[in-house]
Design an enzyme around this catalytic site. Structure first.
Site, PDB file in Angstrom:
ATOM      1  N   MET A   1       0.963  -1.140   0.043  1.00 46.04           N
ATOM      2  CA  MET A   1       0.022  -0.086  -0.101  1.00 46.04           C
ATOM      3  C   MET A   1       0.968   1.194   0.026  1.00 46.04           C
ATOM      4  O   MET A   1       0.759   2.030   0.911  1.00 46.04           O
ATOM      5  CB  MET A   1      -0.771   0.051   1.230  1.00 46.04           C
ATOM      6  CG  MET A   1      -1.338   1.485   1.596  1.00 46.04           C
ATOM      7  SD  MET A   1      -3.301   1.463   1.995  1.00 46.04           S
ATOM      8  CE  MET A   1      -4.135   0.348   0.784  1.00 46.04           C
ATOM      9  N   PRO A   2       1.539   1.420  -0.901  1.00 45.07           N
ATOM     10  CA  PRO A   2       2.412   2.639  -1.081  1.00 45.07           C
ATOM     11  C   PRO A   2       1.386   4.061  -1.226  1.00 45.07           C
ATOM     12  O   PRO A   2       0.487   4.031  -1.712  1.00 45.07           O
ATOM     13  CB  PRO A   2       3.111   2.592  -2.517  1.00 45.07           C
ATOM     14  CG  PRO A   2       3.190   0.956  -2.614  1.00 45.07           C
ATOM     15  CD  PRO A   2       2.036   0.582  -2.197  1.00 45.07           C
TER      16      PRO A   2
END
Length: 125
Positions: A1-2
């Site tokens: 989940m950048p």
């Protein structure tokens, strides 16, 4: 989940900005194996008077410089990060046509328990 924060000088057309989004998303999918539709990115445009850079480390940057700050889980390996740097430069070179000298990337590691992606929950703790 950048989570990506992208900064560039104001004035680029929408297609150019969308190409940046698309290339960064593809690079993360390929190098970090992020899930499909995991796209949390913000572009901030700056007037020339509010956008400064130098040519440190013998990199001849131009006004097309793009700063990319990526916050990721602290589980990414140095090899994954290196692969991501390379892939970002290559894909942004293809579209929207950025020179590798104008791609400045910083990765920030954050522990999973530091993330809440909605509902006030610590989904990854």
């Amino acid at each position: 989940m950048p989570l990506l924060h992208i900064s560039l000088r104001a004035g680029k057309p929408e297609a150019y900005r969308q190409a940046i989004f698309d290339s960064l998303y593809r690079a993360m999918r390929e190098a970090l194996d992020v899930p499909e539709d995991d796209q949390f990115m913000i572009i901030t445009e700056h007037d020339p008077s509010n956008f400064r850079y130098g040519n440190a480390f013998d990199v001849n940057r131009s006004d097309d410089l793009v700063y990319i700050q990526i916050t990721v889980f602290d589980t990414r390996t140095p090899e994954q990060k290196t692969a991501l740097f390379r892939r970002i430069a290559a894909l942004l070179g293809d579209s929207p046509g950025l020179r590798p000298e104008d791609v400045f990337v910083v990765i920030l590691d954050a522990a999973k328990e530091n993330w809440s992606v909605g509902h006030g929950l610590a989904q990854f703790a």
